[in-house]
Design a protein around this motif. Structure first.
Motif, PDB file in Angstrom:
ATOM      1  N   ARG A 116      55.292  57.148 -64.268  1.00 48.05           N
ATOM      2  CA  ARG A 116      56.691  57.582 -64.410  1.00 48.05           C
ATOM      3  C   ARG A 116      57.477  56.605 -65.270  1.00 48.05           C
ATOM      4  O   ARG A 116      58.291  57.012 -66.110  1.00 48.05           O
ATOM      5  N   MET A 117      57.245  55.327 -65.062  1.00 49.97           N
ATOM      6  CA  MET A 117      57.947  54.315 -65.855  1.00 49.97           C
ATOM      7  C   MET A 117      57.557  54.418 -67.328  1.00 49.97           C
ATOM      8  O   MET A 117      58.417  54.295 -68.221  1.00 49.97           O
ATOM      9  N   ILE A 118      56.282  54.650 -67.614  1.00 50.85           N
ATOM     10  CA  ILE A 118      55.811  54.760 -68.997  1.00 50.85           C
ATOM     11  C   ILE A 118      56.415  55.988 -69.668  1.00 50.85           C
ATOM     12  O   ILE A 118      56.867  55.930 -70.818  1.00 50.85           O
ATOM     13  N   VAL A 119      56.454  57.113 -68.953  1.00 54.08           N
ATOM     14  CA  VAL A 119      57.020  58.350 -69.506  1.00 54.08           C
ATOM     15  C   VAL A 119      58.511  58.179 -69.775  1.00 54.08           C
ATOM     16  O   VAL A 119      59.016  58.541 -70.850  1.00 54.08           O
ATOM     17  N   ASP A 120      59.247  57.623 -68.819  1.00 56.01           N
ATOM     18  CA  ASP A 120      60.691  57.427 -69.013  1.00 56.01           C
ATOM     19  C   ASP A 120      60.972  56.459 -70.155  1.00 56.01           C
ATOM     20  O   ASP A 120      61.914  56.660 -70.943  1.00 56.01           O
ATOM     21  N   ALA A 121      60.167  55.401 -70.255  1.00 53.50           N
ATOM     22  CA  ALA A 121      60.361  54.439 -71.339  1.00 53.50           C
ATOM     23  C   ALA A 121      60.100  55.086 -72.699  1.00 53.50           C
ATOM     24  O   ALA A 121      60.819  54.826 -73.677  1.00 53.50           O
ATOM     25  N   ALA A 122      59.092  55.953 -72.764  1.00 48.01           N
ATOM     26  CA  ALA A 122      58.788  56.648 -74.023  1.00 48.01           C
ATOM     27  C   ALA A 122      59.935  57.564 -74.430  1.00 48.01           C
ATOM     28  O   ALA A 122      60.324  57.614 -75.609  1.00 48.01           O
ATOM     29  N   LEU A 123      60.487  58.293 -73.474  1.00 48.75           N
ATOM     30  CA  LEU A 123      61.625  59.166 -73.773  1.00 48.75           C
ATOM     31  C   LEU A 123      62.835  58.356 -74.214  1.00 48.75           C
ATOM     32  O   LEU A 123      63.570  58.760 -75.128  1.00 48.75           O
ATOM     33  N   ASN A 124      63.058  57.231 -73.577  1.00 47.98           N
ATOM     34  CA  ASN A 124      64.172  56.376 -73.974  1.00 47.98           C
ATOM     35  C   ASN A 124      64.023  55.873 -75.397  1.00 47.98           C
ATOM     36  O   ASN A 124      65.005  55.801 -76.156  1.00 47.98           O
ATOM     37  N   ARG A 125      62.812  55.515 -75.781  1.00 50.52           N
ATOM     38  CA  ARG A 125      62.580  54.922 -77.105  1.00 50.52           C
ATOM     39  C   ARG A 125      62.854  55.907 -78.234  1.00 50.52           C
ATOM     40  O   ARG A 125      63.189  55.498 -79.333  1.00 50.52           O
ATOM     41  N   VAL A 126      62.713  57.203 -77.959  1.00 56.27           N
ATOM     42  CA  VAL A 126      62.997  58.194 -79.005  1.00 56.27           C
ATOM     43  C   VAL A 126      64.343  58.875 -78.786  1.00 56.27           C
ATOM     44  O   VAL A 126      64.678  59.851 -79.468  1.00 56.27           O
ATOM     45  N   GLY A 127      65.129  58.389 -77.830  1.00 56.81           N
ATOM     46  CA  GLY A 127      66.462  58.931 -77.618  1.00 56.81           C
ATOM     47  C   GLY A 127      66.492  60.307 -76.992  1.00 56.81           C
ATOM     48  O   GLY A 127      67.448  61.067 -77.196  1.00 56.81           O
ATOM     49  N   MET A 128      65.463  60.646 -76.179  1.00 57.97           N
ATOM     50  CA  MET A 128      65.385  61.989 -75.599  1.00 57.97           C
ATOM     51  C   MET A 128      65.423  61.971 -74.076  1.00 57.97           C
ATOM     52  O   MET A 128      65.116  62.981 -73.437  1.00 57.97           O
ATOM     53  N   ASN A 129      65.817  60.870 -73.468  1.00 61.30           N
ATOM     54  CA  ASN A 129      65.823  60.793 -72.003  1.00 61.30           C
ATOM     55  C   ASN A 129      66.789  61.797 -71.391  1.00 61.30           C
ATOM     56  O   ASN A 129      66.532  62.340 -70.313  1.00 61.30           O
ATOM     57  N   GLY A 130      67.888  62.071 -72.065  1.00 61.69           N
ATOM     58  CA  GLY A 130      68.854  63.039 -71.561  1.00 61.69           C
ATOM     59  C   GLY A 130      68.392  64.481 -71.655  1.00 61.69           C
ATOM     60  O   GLY A 130      69.073  65.379 -71.153  1.00 61.69           O
ATOM     61  N   PHE A 131      67.234  64.715 -72.286  1.00 59.30           N
ATOM     62  CA  PHE A 131      66.720  66.069 -72.466  1.00 59.30           C
ATOM     63  C   PHE A 131      65.526  66.357 -71.554  1.00 59.30           C
ATOM     64  O   PHE A 131      64.881  67.388 -71.689  1.00 59.30           O
ATOM     65  N   LYS A 132      65.206  65.461 -70.632  1.00 64.31           N
ATOM     66  CA  LYS A 132      63.922  65.520 -69.924  1.00 64.31           C
ATOM     67  C   LYS A 132      63.716  66.815 -69.142  1.00 64.31           C
ATOM     68  O   LYS A 132      62.577  67.262 -68.970  1.00 64.31           O
ATOM     69  N   GLU A 133      64.806  67.447 -68.678  1.00 63.61           N
ATOM     70  CA  GLU A 133      64.659  68.689 -67.914  1.00 63.61           C
ATOM     71  C   GLU A 133      64.781  69.934 -68.791  1.00 63.61           C
ATOM     72  O   GLU A 133      64.602  71.051 -68.306  1.00 63.61           O
ATOM     73  N   ARG A 134      65.056  69.743 -70.063  1.00 62.10           N
ATOM     74  CA  ARG A 134      65.183  70.881 -70.974  1.00 62.10           C
ATOM     75  C   ARG A 134      63.832  71.512 -71.268  1.00 62.10           C
ATOM     76  O   ARG A 134      62.789  70.851 -71.264  1.00 62.10           O
TER      77      ARG A 134
END
Length: 255
Positions: A116-134
């Motif tokens: 979970r930490m790796i997935v969230d960190a990856a989304l953060n690095r590309v600026g897509m963490n706010g889209f995770k449920e889309r």
């Protein structure tokens, strides 16, 4: 990790797409493939990543034949970001990035806090963490590309292969993405359309024309007015940019 292709060829029926191509990507090097549309760049990337098996030639990862590795072993070492991703079913953005963890899991193994930490960190690095449920399919082309990069980051591979990674991205996100990739300290092989971006970010270039390598070297040595005229059919003015200190190309007219 090094990636080496030696005398690789691939044909469709009697038509040669790439022929006797040999390239070498050193560990943690950012290597770009440039060339006109239809020159064979995408086919070369597919043979490098075992999407297509070459009709002749060898593909080696750190000296080992790629086809002596299992698909899972290959996926643990190599991540591929293609131009198109065909999906039968839609997934959320988070689920798409979770797929990058699959090569590291045993059958039926549950996800962990570290995953979970790796997935969230990856989304953060590309600026897509706010889209995770889309829904992934609801995203724009550029947003989809950033999610696919996040999936590659979550995969934690030592080699990333990118096919036109800046397609559909605005200039801000083009620069952001390539700067991110450059700083990953992994081995990168990327087909790039924009010659100025290739000059800015790549350590080494291979120029592909009609399915063959016609030139290779650093951007400073490869990107000349003569080569761009011959390969791309465009007249240019080439200078070293005073701020970036990189080769900068001004396109003047087609030949």
């Amino acid at each position: 990790m090094r990636l080496t292709l030696k005398d690789v060829a691939y044909s469709i029926q009697d038509t040669s797409i790439i022929e006797d191509i040999s390239i070498q990507i050193k560990a943690k090097q950012f290597v770009g493939l440039i060339g006109p549309n239809g020159s064979g760049k995408s086919t070369l990337l597919k043979t490098a990543s075992r999407i297509l098996k070459p009709h002749s030639g060898l593909v080696h990862l750190d000296g080992q034949d790629l086809y002596e590795l299992s698909p899972k072993q290959t996926a643990q070492e190599m991540s591929v970001v293609s131009q198109e991703t065909a999906l039968t079913f839609d997934f959320s953005v988070r689920e798409m990035v979770w797929m990058g963890r699959h090569p590291h899991k045993r059958l039926f193994q549950s996800d962990t806090k570290e995953d979970r930490m790796i997935v969230d960190a990856a989304l953060n690095r590309v600026g897509m963490n706010g889209f995770k449920e889309r829904s992934f399919m609801s995203l724009s082309g550029g947003e989809k590309q950033r999610v696919l990069i996040a999936r590659a980051l979550a995969q934690e591979a030592n080699i990333i292969i990118l096919d036109e990674p800046t397609n559909h991205l605005d200039i801000h996100h083009q620069l952001q993405l390539l700067d991110l990739v450059k700083k990953l300290e992994v081995t990168i092989l990327a087909a790039l359309h924009d010659l100025n971006l290739a000059a800015m970010f790549c350590d080494y270039l291979y120029v592909i024309q009609n399915g063959q390598v016609v030139s290779s070297g650093t951007p400073e040595t490869v990107l000349t007015t003569e080569l761009i005229r011959e390969v791309f059919g465009v007249e240019t003015e080439i200078k070293i940019h005073p701020i970036t200190h990189k080769t900068h190309i001004t396109f003047l007219a087609h030949v």
